[in-house]
Scaffold this active site. Structure first.
Site, PDB file in Angstrom:
ATOM      1  N   MET A  29       0.840  -1.200   0.000  1.00 27.08           N
ATOM      2  CA  MET A  29       0.000   0.000   0.000  1.00 27.08           C
ATOM      3  C   MET A  29       0.878   1.255   0.000  1.00 27.08           C
ATOM      4  O   MET A  29       0.396   2.358   0.254  1.00 27.08           O
ATOM      5  CB  MET A  29      -0.929  -0.005   1.212  1.00 27.08           C
ATOM      6  CG  MET A  29      -1.866  -1.209   1.192  1.00 27.08           C
ATOM      7  SD  MET A  29      -3.352  -0.966   2.166  1.00 27.08           S
ATOM      8  CE  MET A  29      -2.664  -0.775   3.796  1.00 27.08           C
ATOM      9  N   LEU A  32       6.687   3.418   1.507  1.00 27.80           N
ATOM     10  CA  LEU A  32       7.632   2.310   1.664  1.00 27.80           C
ATOM     11  C   LEU A  32       8.632   2.541   2.791  1.00 27.80           C
ATOM     12  O   LEU A  32       9.090   3.662   3.022  1.00 27.80           O
ATOM     13  CB  LEU A  32       8.399   2.093   0.360  1.00 27.80           C
ATOM     14  CG  LEU A  32       7.561   1.779  -0.886  1.00 27.80           C
ATOM     15  CD1 LEU A  32       8.481   1.516  -2.082  1.00 27.80           C
ATOM     16  CD2 LEU A  32       6.619   0.604  -0.667  1.00 27.80           C
ATOM     17  N   HIS A  33       8.951   1.450   3.460  1.00 28.71           N
ATOM     18  CA  HIS A  33       9.998   1.453   4.477  1.00 28.71           C
ATOM     19  C   HIS A  33      10.860   0.211   4.258  1.00 28.71           C
ATOM     20  O   HIS A  33      10.627  -0.558   3.315  1.00 28.71           O
ATOM     21  CB  HIS A  33       9.384   1.498   5.880  1.00 28.71           C
ATOM     22  CG  HIS A  33       8.335   0.447   6.110  1.00 28.71           C
ATOM     23  ND1 HIS A  33       8.624  -0.894   6.141  1.00 28.71           N
ATOM     24  CD2 HIS A  33       6.994   0.546   6.290  1.00 28.71           C
ATOM     25  CE1 HIS A  33       7.517  -1.575   6.357  1.00 28.71           C
ATOM     26  NE2 HIS A  33       6.500  -0.728   6.435  1.00 28.71           N
ATOM     27  N   GLY A  35      10.950  -2.589   5.583  1.00 24.46           N
ATOM     28  CA  GLY A  35      10.216  -3.863   5.531  1.00 24.46           C
ATOM     29  C   GLY A  35       9.791  -4.172   4.102  1.00 24.46           C
ATOM     30  O   GLY A  35      10.022  -5.274   3.587  1.00 24.46           O
ATOM     31  N   HIS A  36       9.183  -3.179   3.437  1.00 25.24           N
ATOM     32  CA  HIS A  36       8.796  -3.363   2.035  1.00 25.24           C
ATOM     33  C   HIS A  36      10.033  -3.623   1.168  1.00 25.24           C
ATOM     34  O   HIS A  36      10.028  -4.475   0.281  1.00 25.24           O
ATOM     35  CB  HIS A  36       8.118  -2.107   1.481  1.00 25.24           C
ATOM     36  CG  HIS A  36       6.859  -1.713   2.177  1.00 25.24           C
ATOM     37  ND1 HIS A  36       6.741  -0.541   2.892  1.00 25.24           N
ATOM     38  CD2 HIS A  36       5.653  -2.313   2.256  1.00 25.24           C
ATOM     39  CE1 HIS A  36       5.504  -0.446   3.370  1.00 25.24           C
ATOM     40  NE2 HIS A  36       4.828  -1.504   3.006  1.00 25.24           N
ATOM     41  N   GLN A 152      -2.297 -12.683   7.251  1.00 25.78           N
ATOM     42  CA  GLN A 152      -2.453 -12.418   5.814  1.00 25.78           C
ATOM     43  C   GLN A 152      -1.712 -13.475   4.987  1.00 25.78           C
ATOM     44  O   GLN A 152      -2.226 -13.966   3.980  1.00 25.78           O
ATOM     45  CB  GLN A 152      -1.917 -11.023   5.504  1.00 25.78           C
ATOM     46  CG  GLN A 152      -1.901 -10.649   4.036  1.00 25.78           C
ATOM     47  CD  GLN A 152      -1.591  -9.185   3.847  1.00 25.78           C
ATOM     48  OE1 GLN A 152      -2.472  -8.341   3.940  1.00 25.78           O
ATOM     49  NE2 GLN A 152      -0.338  -8.847   3.586  1.00 25.78           N
ATOM     50  N   SER A 184       6.369  -0.262  10.132  1.00 22.88           N
ATOM     51  CA  SER A 184       5.014  -0.183   9.589  1.00 22.88           C
ATOM     52  C   SER A 184       4.793   1.229   9.074  1.00 22.88           C
ATOM     53  O   SER A 184       5.275   2.195   9.682  1.00 22.88           O
ATOM     54  CB  SER A 184       3.998  -0.477  10.691  1.00 22.88           C
ATOM     55  OG  SER A 184       2.707  -0.059  10.289  1.00 22.88           O
TER      56      SER A 184
HETATM   57  P1  AMP Z   1       1.511  -2.892   3.474  1.00 22.33           P
HETATM   58  O1  AMP Z   1       2.003  -1.812   2.579  1.00 22.33           O
HETATM   59  O2  AMP Z   1       1.490  -2.528   4.924  1.00 22.33           O
HETATM   60  O3  AMP Z   1       0.224  -3.521   2.989  1.00 22.33           O
HETATM   61  O4  AMP Z   1       2.593  -4.055   3.388  1.00 22.33           O
HETATM   62  C1  AMP Z   1       2.950  -4.616   2.161  1.00 22.33           C
HETATM   63  C2  AMP Z   1       3.748  -5.855   2.409  1.00 22.33           C
HETATM   64  O5  AMP Z   1       4.921  -5.538   3.159  1.00 22.33           O
HETATM   65  C3  AMP Z   1       2.975  -6.913   3.222  1.00 22.33           C
HETATM   66  O6  AMP Z   1       3.264  -8.198   2.712  1.00 22.33           O
HETATM   67  C4  AMP Z   1       3.537  -6.719   4.597  1.00 22.33           C
HETATM   68  O7  AMP Z   1       3.462  -7.878   5.402  1.00 22.33           O
HETATM   69  C5  AMP Z   1       4.975  -6.371   4.291  1.00 22.33           C
HETATM   70  N1  AMP Z   1       5.563  -5.664   5.428  1.00 22.33           N
HETATM   71  C6  AMP Z   1       5.096  -4.566   6.049  1.00 22.33           C
HETATM   72  N2  AMP Z   1       5.865  -4.248   7.107  1.00 22.33           N
HETATM   73  C7  AMP Z   1       6.848  -5.178   7.154  1.00 22.33           C
HETATM   74  C8  AMP Z   1       7.960  -5.401   8.022  1.00 22.33           C
HETATM   75  N3  AMP Z   1       8.212  -4.609   9.038  1.00 22.33           N
HETATM   76  N4  AMP Z   1       8.753  -6.463   7.761  1.00 22.33           N
HETATM   77  C9  AMP Z   1       8.511  -7.287   6.717  1.00 22.33           C
HETATM   78  N5  AMP Z   1       7.474  -7.124   5.859  1.00 22.33           N
HETATM   79  C10 AMP Z   1       6.657  -6.085   6.078  1.00 22.33           C
END
Ligand code: AMP
Length: 282
Positions: A29, A32-33, A35-36, A152, A184
Protein backbone atom coordinates in the site's frame (compact mmCIF):
# COMPACT_ATOMS: atom_id res chain seq x y z
CA UNK A 1 11.96 1.20 -14.10
CA UNK A 2 8.51 1.66 -15.66
CA UNK A 3 5.54 3.15 -13.84
CA UNK A 4 2.05 2.25 -15.05
CA UNK A 5 -1.38 3.14 -13.71
CA UNK A 6 -3.74 1.04 -15.83
CA UNK A 7 -4.49 -2.67 -15.88
CA UNK A 8 -4.02 -2.63 -19.63
CA UNK A 9 -0.48 -1.19 -19.46
CA UNK A 10 0.49 -3.53 -16.61
CA UNK A 11 -0.64 -6.50 -18.71
CA UNK A 12 1.24 -5.16 -21.73
CA UNK A 13 4.59 -4.91 -19.89
CA UNK A 14 4.02 -8.26 -18.22
CA UNK A 15 3.37 -9.86 -21.61
CA UNK A 16 6.68 -8.53 -22.92
CA UNK A 17 8.64 -10.51 -20.31
CA UNK A 18 10.07 -13.62 -22.03
CA UNK A 19 8.39 -16.85 -20.93
CA UNK A 20 11.74 -18.20 -19.67
CA UNK A 21 11.94 -15.38 -17.10
CA UNK A 22 10.57 -15.49 -13.55
CA UNK A 23 8.25 -12.70 -12.46
CA UNK A 24 8.05 -11.64 -8.80
CA UNK A 25 5.26 -9.49 -7.36
CA UNK A 26 5.47 -7.42 -4.18
CA UNK A 27 2.00 -6.10 -3.27
CA UNK A 28 2.05 -3.01 -1.02
CA UNK A 29 0.00 0.00 0.00
CA UNK A 30 3.06 2.23 -0.42
CA UNK A 31 4.73 4.68 1.96
CA UNK A 32 7.63 2.31 1.66
CA UNK A 33 10.00 1.45 4.48
CA UNK A 34 12.76 -1.07 4.97
CA UNK A 35 10.22 -3.86 5.53
CA UNK A 36 8.80 -3.36 2.04
CA UNK A 37 12.29 -2.94 0.59
CA UNK A 38 13.39 -6.27 2.08
CA UNK A 39 10.59 -7.91 0.07
CA UNK A 40 11.71 -6.15 -3.11
CA UNK A 41 15.32 -7.17 -2.45
CA UNK A 42 14.31 -10.80 -1.94
CA UNK A 43 12.26 -10.70 -5.16
CA UNK A 44 15.24 -9.10 -6.95
CA UNK A 45 17.48 -11.97 -5.82
CA UNK A 46 15.04 -14.67 -6.90
CA UNK A 47 13.29 -13.28 -9.99
CA UNK A 48 14.22 -11.85 -13.38
CA UNK A 49 11.44 -9.25 -13.41
CA UNK A 50 10.19 -7.53 -10.26
CA UNK A 51 6.78 -5.86 -10.09
CA UNK A 52 5.83 -3.66 -7.15
CA UNK A 53 2.17 -2.75 -6.73
CA UNK A 54 1.29 0.35 -4.75
CA UNK A 55 -2.40 0.62 -4.03
CA UNK A 56 -4.18 1.73 -0.88
CA UNK A 57 -7.06 -0.70 -1.20
CA UNK A 58 -10.31 0.80 0.14
CA UNK A 59 -12.12 -2.54 0.41
CA UNK A 60 -9.81 -3.80 3.14
CA UNK A 61 -10.52 -0.82 5.42
CA UNK A 62 -13.52 -0.72 7.73
CA UNK A 63 -15.83 2.30 7.78
CA UNK A 64 -14.18 3.92 10.77
CA UNK A 65 -10.65 3.00 9.83
CA UNK A 66 -7.83 5.09 8.39
CA UNK A 67 -8.29 4.75 4.61
CA UNK A 68 -8.48 8.52 4.06
CA UNK A 69 -5.54 9.43 6.26
CA UNK A 70 -3.34 6.43 5.37
CA UNK A 71 0.09 7.95 4.55
CA UNK A 72 0.88 8.31 0.86
CA UNK A 73 4.00 9.63 -0.93
CA UNK A 74 4.25 8.19 -4.40
CA UNK A 75 7.25 10.26 -5.54
CA UNK A 76 9.35 9.02 -2.66
CA UNK A 77 8.13 5.43 -3.13
CA UNK A 78 9.04 5.50 -6.82
CA UNK A 79 12.57 6.66 -5.97
CA UNK A 80 13.00 3.95 -3.33
CA UNK A 81 11.69 1.29 -5.71
CA UNK A 82 14.07 2.50 -8.40
CA UNK A 83 16.98 2.34 -5.96
CA UNK A 84 15.93 -1.20 -5.03
CA UNK A 85 16.02 -2.06 -8.75
CA UNK A 86 12.35 -2.84 -9.24
CA UNK A 87 11.39 -3.21 -12.90
CA UNK A 88 7.77 -2.10 -12.87
CA UNK A 89 5.50 -0.20 -10.49
CA UNK A 90 1.78 -0.75 -10.88
CA UNK A 91 0.07 2.22 -9.21
CA UNK A 92 -3.61 2.18 -10.15
CA UNK A 93 -6.34 4.54 -8.98
CA UNK A 94 -9.33 3.26 -7.02
CA UNK A 95 -11.46 3.76 -10.15
CA UNK A 96 -9.06 1.66 -12.20
CA UNK A 97 -9.19 -1.25 -9.76
CA UNK A 98 -12.91 -0.89 -8.99
CA UNK A 99 -14.52 0.61 -12.12
CA UNK A 100 -17.98 -0.62 -11.16
CA UNK A 101 -19.68 -1.88 -8.01
CA UNK A 102 -17.99 -5.11 -7.08
CA UNK A 103 -20.31 -8.12 -7.06
CA UNK A 104 -17.54 -10.72 -6.83
CA UNK A 105 -15.35 -11.17 -3.79
CA UNK A 106 -12.99 -13.83 -2.45
CA UNK A 107 -13.85 -14.96 1.04
CA UNK A 108 -11.64 -17.26 3.05
CA UNK A 109 -13.39 -18.92 6.00
CA UNK A 110 -12.19 -20.23 9.34
CA UNK A 111 -8.63 -18.82 9.46
CA UNK A 112 -10.15 -15.34 9.15
CA UNK A 113 -12.35 -15.79 12.20
CA UNK A 114 -9.67 -14.84 14.73
CA UNK A 115 -7.05 -12.15 15.28
CA UNK A 116 -7.38 -9.28 12.77
CA UNK A 117 -10.23 -11.10 11.01
CA UNK A 118 -12.29 -10.83 14.19
CA UNK A 119 -11.28 -7.22 14.98
CA UNK A 120 -11.65 -6.01 11.39
CA UNK A 121 -14.74 -7.64 9.83
CA UNK A 122 -14.44 -7.84 6.05
CA UNK A 123 -10.74 -6.96 6.08
CA UNK A 124 -9.47 -10.26 4.69
CA UNK A 125 -12.18 -10.44 2.04
CA UNK A 126 -10.89 -7.05 0.85
CA UNK A 127 -7.29 -8.28 0.96
CA UNK A 128 -7.98 -11.61 -0.78
CA UNK A 129 -10.08 -9.94 -3.46
CA UNK A 130 -7.48 -7.30 -4.31
CA UNK A 131 -4.60 -9.80 -4.18
CA UNK A 132 -6.45 -12.14 -6.54
CA UNK A 133 -7.03 -9.20 -8.89
CA UNK A 134 -3.30 -8.40 -8.74
CA UNK A 135 -2.43 -12.06 -9.38
CA UNK A 136 -4.69 -12.06 -12.45
CA UNK A 137 -3.25 -8.78 -13.75
CA UNK A 138 0.45 -9.49 -13.12
CA UNK A 139 0.41 -13.33 -13.27
CA UNK A 140 3.55 -13.56 -11.11
CA UNK A 141 5.50 -16.78 -10.60
CA UNK A 142 6.31 -15.74 -7.06
CA UNK A 143 4.66 -13.25 -4.69
CA UNK A 144 6.33 -11.81 -1.60
CA UNK A 145 4.51 -11.14 1.67
CA UNK A 146 5.83 -10.09 5.08
CA UNK A 147 5.29 -12.18 8.20
CA UNK A 148 4.53 -8.92 10.00
CA UNK A 149 1.04 -9.73 8.66
CA UNK A 150 1.27 -13.44 9.46
CA UNK A 151 -2.48 -14.02 9.26
CA UNK A 152 -2.45 -12.42 5.81
CA UNK A 153 0.26 -14.87 4.72
CA UNK A 154 -1.85 -17.79 6.00
CA UNK A 155 -4.96 -16.44 4.26
CA UNK A 156 -3.21 -15.88 0.92
CA UNK A 157 -1.55 -19.30 1.03
CA UNK A 158 -4.94 -20.87 1.68
CA UNK A 159 -6.50 -18.91 -1.20
CA UNK A 160 -3.71 -19.89 -3.59
CA UNK A 161 -4.14 -23.57 -2.74
CA UNK A 162 -7.95 -23.53 -2.74
CA UNK A 163 -8.24 -21.64 -6.03
CA UNK A 164 -5.18 -23.16 -7.78
CA UNK A 165 -3.39 -19.89 -8.44
CA UNK A 166 -0.13 -20.81 -10.24
CA UNK A 167 2.02 -18.73 -7.89
CA UNK A 168 4.48 -19.51 -5.11
CA UNK A 169 3.96 -17.45 -1.97
CA UNK A 170 7.22 -16.40 -0.33
CA UNK A 171 6.84 -15.40 3.34
CA UNK A 172 9.53 -12.91 4.45
CA UNK A 173 10.88 -12.17 7.92
CA UNK A 174 9.73 -9.13 9.90
CA UNK A 175 12.05 -6.12 9.62
CA UNK A 176 12.32 -4.10 12.83
CA UNK A 177 13.57 -0.73 14.02
CA UNK A 178 16.69 -0.81 16.20
CA UNK A 179 14.59 -0.88 19.36
CA UNK A 180 12.55 -3.83 18.06
CA UNK A 181 9.38 -2.07 16.89
CA UNK A 182 8.16 -3.78 13.72
CA UNK A 183 8.41 -1.36 10.81
CA UNK A 184 5.01 -0.18 9.59
CA UNK A 185 3.72 2.69 7.47
CA UNK A 186 1.38 3.41 10.40
CA UNK A 187 4.27 4.09 12.81
CA UNK A 188 4.28 7.72 11.58
CA UNK A 189 0.97 8.23 13.37
CA UNK A 190 2.61 7.69 16.77
CA UNK A 191 3.60 10.67 18.90
CA UNK A 192 6.91 10.53 20.80
CA UNK A 193 5.44 9.03 23.95
CA UNK A 194 3.38 6.43 22.08
CA UNK A 195 6.37 5.53 19.92
CA UNK A 196 8.49 4.93 23.00
CA UNK A 197 5.85 2.81 24.73
CA UNK A 198 5.16 0.82 21.54
CA UNK A 199 8.49 -0.99 22.00
CA UNK A 200 6.70 -3.10 24.63
CA UNK A 201 5.13 -5.25 21.89
CA UNK A 202 8.39 -6.80 20.77
CA UNK A 203 9.83 -6.82 24.29
CA UNK A 204 6.82 -8.85 25.48
CA UNK A 205 7.02 -11.26 22.52
CA UNK A 206 10.76 -11.69 22.90
CA UNK A 207 10.39 -12.37 26.62
CA UNK A 208 8.09 -15.30 25.79
CA UNK A 209 10.98 -17.06 24.05
CA UNK A 210 13.07 -16.85 27.22
CA UNK A 211 10.47 -18.53 29.45
CA UNK A 212 9.59 -22.21 29.53
CA UNK A 213 5.88 -21.75 28.91
CA UNK A 214 3.83 -24.88 28.33
CA UNK A 215 0.36 -23.48 27.76
CA UNK A 216 -1.22 -20.87 25.51
CA UNK A 217 -3.05 -19.35 28.48
CA UNK A 218 0.19 -18.80 30.36
CA UNK A 219 1.73 -17.07 27.35
CA UNK A 220 -1.30 -14.87 26.76
CA UNK A 221 -1.47 -13.83 30.41
CA UNK A 222 2.25 -13.06 30.50
CA UNK A 223 2.17 -10.97 27.32
CA UNK A 224 -0.94 -9.07 28.44
CA UNK A 225 0.67 -8.21 31.77
CA UNK A 226 3.82 -6.96 30.09
CA UNK A 227 1.93 -4.82 27.57
CA UNK A 228 -0.31 -3.41 30.29
CA UNK A 229 2.75 -1.97 32.05
CA UNK A 230 2.57 0.79 29.42
CA UNK A 231 -0.16 3.28 30.34
CA UNK A 232 -0.98 4.28 26.73
CA UNK A 233 -1.39 0.70 25.49
CA UNK A 234 -4.92 -0.62 24.92
CA UNK A 235 -4.89 -4.29 23.97
CA UNK A 236 -7.11 -5.39 21.10
CA UNK A 237 -5.99 -9.04 21.24
CA UNK A 238 -3.23 -11.31 22.50
CA UNK A 239 -3.57 -14.83 21.14
CA UNK A 240 -1.42 -17.94 20.96
CA UNK A 241 -2.58 -20.25 18.16
CA UNK A 242 -1.34 -23.02 15.88
CA UNK A 243 0.24 -21.57 12.72
CA UNK A 244 -0.76 -21.42 9.90
CA UNK A 245 -4.10 -23.11 10.72
CA UNK A 246 -4.80 -20.50 13.43
CA UNK A 247 -6.61 -23.18 15.43
CA UNK A 248 -6.76 -22.64 19.18
CA UNK A 249 -4.32 -24.72 21.19
CA UNK A 250 -4.04 -25.43 24.87
CA UNK A 251 -0.62 -26.98 25.34
CA UNK A 252 2.56 -26.12 23.44
CA UNK A 253 3.56 -29.43 21.88
CA UNK A 254 5.75 -29.36 18.83
CA UNK A 255 3.37 -27.59 16.46
CA UNK A 256 4.33 -24.30 14.91
CA UNK A 257 2.80 -21.67 17.18
CA UNK A 258 2.13 -17.97 16.68
CA UNK A 259 1.89 -15.45 19.48
CA UNK A 260 0.08 -12.51 17.89
CA UNK A 261 -0.82 -9.13 19.35
CA UNK A 262 -2.77 -6.06 18.27
CA UNK A 263 -2.51 -3.00 20.49
CA UNK A 264 -3.81 0.54 20.18
CA UNK A 265 -1.77 3.58 21.11
CA UNK A 266 -4.12 6.53 20.77
CA UNK A 267 -5.79 6.12 17.36
CA UNK A 268 -3.01 3.91 16.03
CA UNK A 269 -3.47 0.15 15.95
CA UNK A 270 -0.21 -1.81 15.82
CA UNK A 271 0.23 -5.54 15.22
CA UNK A 272 3.18 -7.82 15.85
CA UNK A 273 3.87 -11.51 16.31
CA UNK A 274 6.46 -14.19 16.79
CA UNK A 275 6.29 -17.69 15.36
CA UNK A 276 7.77 -20.35 17.60
CA UNK A 277 8.87 -23.52 15.92
CA UNK A 278 10.66 -25.28 18.71
CA UNK A 279 9.28 -28.26 20.50
CA UNK A 280 9.48 -26.29 23.72
CA UNK A 281 9.31 -22.56 24.15
CA UNK A 282 12.48 -21.98 26.06
P1 AMP B 1 1.51 -2.89 3.47
O1 AMP B 1 2.00 -1.81 2.58
O2 AMP B 1 1.49 -2.53 4.92
O3 AMP B 1 0.22 -3.52 2.99
O4 AMP B 1 2.59 -4.05 3.39
C1 AMP B 1 2.95 -4.62 2.16
C2 AMP B 1 3.75 -5.85 2.41
O5 AMP B 1 4.92 -5.54 3.16
C3 AMP B 1 2.97 -6.91 3.22
O6 AMP B 1 3.26 -8.20 2.71
C4 AMP B 1 3.54 -6.72 4.60
O7 AMP B 1 3.46 -7.88 5.40
C5 AMP B 1 4.97 -6.37 4.29
N1 AMP B 1 5.56 -5.66 5.43
C6 AMP B 1 5.10 -4.57 6.05
N2 AMP B 1 5.86 -4.25 7.11
C7 AMP B 1 6.85 -5.18 7.15
C8 AMP B 1 7.96 -5.40 8.02
N3 AMP B 1 8.21 -4.61 9.04
N4 AMP B 1 8.75 -6.46 7.76
C9 AMP B 1 8.51 -7.29 6.72
N5 AMP B 1 7.47 -7.12 5.86
C10 AMP B 1 6.66 -6.08 6.08
Amino acid sequence: MKIVTTVCEARKYRAEVPSTCTVGLVPTMGYLHQGHLSLIQRAREECDFVVLSIFVNPTQFGENEDFERYPRDFERDAQLAEDAEGDLIFHPSVEEMYPRPLLTTVQINKITERLCGASRPGHFTGVATVVSKLFHIVTPDRAYFGLKDAQQVAVIEQMVQDLHFPVTIVPCEIVREEDGLAMSSRNVYLNAEERQQATILYQALQAVTRKGFRSADEINRFVREKINTQPLARIDYVETLAYPSLEPIEQISGERVIVAVAVRFGNTRLIDNIILQDRRIS
